[in-house]
Design an enzyme around this catalytic site. Structure first.
Site, PDB file in Angstrom:
ATOM      1  N   ASP A   1       0.831  -1.199   0.000  1.00  6.98           N
ATOM      2  CA  ASP A   1       0.000   0.000   0.000  1.00  6.98           C
ATOM      3  C   ASP A   1       0.874   1.260   0.000  1.00  6.98           C
ATOM      4  O   ASP A   1       1.886   1.333   0.698  1.00  6.98           O
ATOM      5  CB  ASP A   1      -0.893  -0.019   1.240  1.00  6.98           C
TER       6      ASP A   1
ATOM      7  N   GLU B   1       1.440  -0.534  -4.920  1.00  7.87           N
ATOM      8  CA  GLU B   1       0.390   0.432  -5.273  1.00  7.87           C
ATOM      9  C   GLU B   1       1.095   1.760  -5.479  1.00  7.87           C
ATOM     10  O   GLU B   1       1.542   2.392  -4.522  1.00  7.87           O
ATOM     11  CB  GLU B   1      -0.639   0.554  -4.150  1.00  7.87           C
TER      12      GLU B   1
END
Length: 538
Positions: free
Chosen positions: A215, A280
């Protein structure tokens, strides 16, 4: 419902260290996928029960959003313990059962790791606040106030307001948080943080994780001088936090060269167990993106997020795909939707128009290097959810009435036409959304061979059935404003994203392998907003 198809656990295209190339992944938003214990919230046992469904769809990799112990202020992306399961989602034993079932079905598992920040309830942060001279203080980013007593610089949070909050321990310093104040950013200039996360990666790999979705991977390293970001447009009252964030050029808090260097340490940590690292990364500078996935020494791949964020703009979509294909070392993960944005069907025009466009781009993506991901419900052609209750998304809930919310992408998965679409047996789901009609449920679509589900099943199966789509040399044969024609081995792929039919003589004598819409190819002419894969006759 149709009986589940047996899935052979031996999948030749998933063998070897580069098994991820050409794989098809599926994002499971854990809170909304399947509720196994009837409390209204999705959980690990619910996912385990549905793994045969994903195997039957032809999926290779299941990416599960965070299920770690968490206060849940950002629905799991505020982690209080990286090596435990939140009771809302199950137990470590439930994870072990899920991993065993995935192995039986030949599925790989990606855990969604959150390294940019922890929860303020994490023991590291509690210790950092309690003892400013202790070892955990340097796990986070602390700065003295500006001369006027305000935040140290002009950095802003994704979720609204400054990216700085005063130390609750009373030291007078500020700590950095690019998201909620309850999500303090970790200090990746401290080698001990990398050591901690190496242990976390090993913990989950030992328990069956095959890889990690990282993330906010592009945000780990910050400018050590904490320089102000350039501002290129004014911030006005009432602006959405996303628009406020976009008013700055994030050269000092995101997309740093130092992050590419840091990823070499991640790769070293992941190598002993062969874990795949997928970032990401909303990194629009493709050269910097390529650094992040460079030549086998950094991340394996990164999401090309802007295609999952944008509106329908065919020329820009094709420009973007071709630039990343050319420069990103084969390290792209392609998607049209995820849990942070409006669903593609709705973004691309809604209804049949939005579905047709979504299918055209998705089919084209399968012919580009790297991985291809489906977001849960995409295989049903789901539009944005209609919200009935209060907003759950903290980005919107904390910034006033009427703010666009990510909740529209997070409605419960519609398994049946029964109460709450079969997501849960509870009286209510964790998020209150309008019921979806029977024709958008798994129950009905799997029984109709002409359904969107079956079209996606054929699409997902392309990458294993036709490995030339990602293994053969990528040859761009033709590029018009809204149409490209490319060759991969003996396959010709024509993606026509325009509103007019296009003649593609290369497909005149080809046998059809896949059409994104029915009768998309006739006499060498590709229909508007359609993609065709054909096999050369010679």
């Amino acid at each position: 419902m149709q009986a589940l198809t047996h899935v052979d656990t031996v999948r030749p295209h998933l063998e070897g260290p580069d098994w991820w190339r050409g794989a098809v992944g599926y994002e499971v938003y854990v809170r909304s996928f399947a509720d196994g214990n009837g409390d209204g919230v999705g959980d690990l046992p619910g996912i385990t029960a549905k793994l045969p469904y994903l195997a039957d769809l032809g999926i290779d990799v299941v990416w599960i959003t965070p299920f770690f112990r968490s206060p849940g202020l950002d629905h799991g992306y505020d982690v209080a313990d990286y090596c435990d399961v939140d009771p809302l989602h199950g137990t470590l034993a439930d994870w072990d059962e899920l991993a065993a079932e995935a192995r039986r079905l030949g599925l790989r598992l990606f855990v969604d790791i959150v390294p940019n920040h922890s929860s303020s309830e994490h023991e590291w942060f509690k210790q950092a606040v309690a003892d400013p001279t202790g070892p955990y203080r340097d796990y986070y980013l602390w700065r003295d106030p500006a001369p006027d007593g305000g935040p140290p610089n002009n950095w802003v949070s994704h979720f609204g307001g400054p990216a700085w909050t005063l130390d609750p321990g009373g030291s007078g310093q500020y700590y950095c948080h690019l998201f909620l104040p309850e999500q303090p950013d970790l200090n990746w200039a401290n080698p001990r943080v990398m050591e901690e996360f190496a242990e976390i990666l090993h913990f989950w790999a030992d328990r069956g994780a095959d890889g990690f979705r990282i993330d906010v991977a592009h945000g780990l390293c910050k400018d050590p001088a904490f320089t102000d970001n350039p501002q290129h447009r004014p911030v006005t009252p009432g602006m959405h936090p996303m628009d406020v964030f976009a008013a700055f050029d994030h050269i000092h808090d995101l997309h740093r060269h130092e992050t590419a260097v840091l990823f070499r340490q991640w790769r070293t940590a992941a190598s002993p167990q062969g874990s795949v690292l997928l970032g990401e990364m909303d990194t629009r500078n493709v050269e910097r993106f390529a650094e992040f996935v460079a030549d086998g020494t950094a991340l394996h791949a990164g999401f090309v997020l802007q295609l999952g964020l944008g509106e329908w703009a065919p020329e820009h979509i094709l420009d973007t795909m071709l630039e990343y294909q050319e420069k990103a070392n084969g390290g792209c993960a392609w998607e049209v939707s995820n849990h942070d944005q409006a669903r593609a069907v709705s973004r691309f025009g809604g209804g049949e128009v939005g579905l047709r466009r979504t299918m055209a781009i998705s089919a084209l993506m399968t012919a580009f290097d790297g991985m291809f991901f489906v977001y849960q419900g995409e295989e049903l052609g789901l539009p944005d959810a209609v919200l009935l209750g209060h907003v759950e998304d903290p980005m919107s809930a904390r910034n006033g009435e009427g703010m666009w919310t990510r909740d529209v992408a997070r409605g419960p998965m519609p398994w049946t036409s029964g109460p709450l679409n079969g997501f849960t047996t509870a009286p209510a789901a964790w998020i209150d959304t309008a019921a979806l009609p029977p024709e958008l449920t798994v129950e009905q679509q799997r029984d109709r061979v002409d359904s969107t589900w079956h079209a996606y099943r054929r699409l997902v199966g392309l990458r294993s059935a036709e490995p030339a789509l990602w293994q053969a040399p990528f040859e761009l044969m033709r590029r018009d404003n809204n149409c490209i024609v490319l060759r991969r081995g003996d396959l010709i792929v024509a993606g026509n994203l325009g509103v007019s039919a296009v003649e593609v003589p290369e497909l005149l004598d080809a046998s059809i392998v896949y059409e994104s819409t029915a009768s998309a190819l006739r006499d060498g002419v590709v229909a508007p907003e359609s993609t065709v894969v054909g096999r050369c006759a010679h």
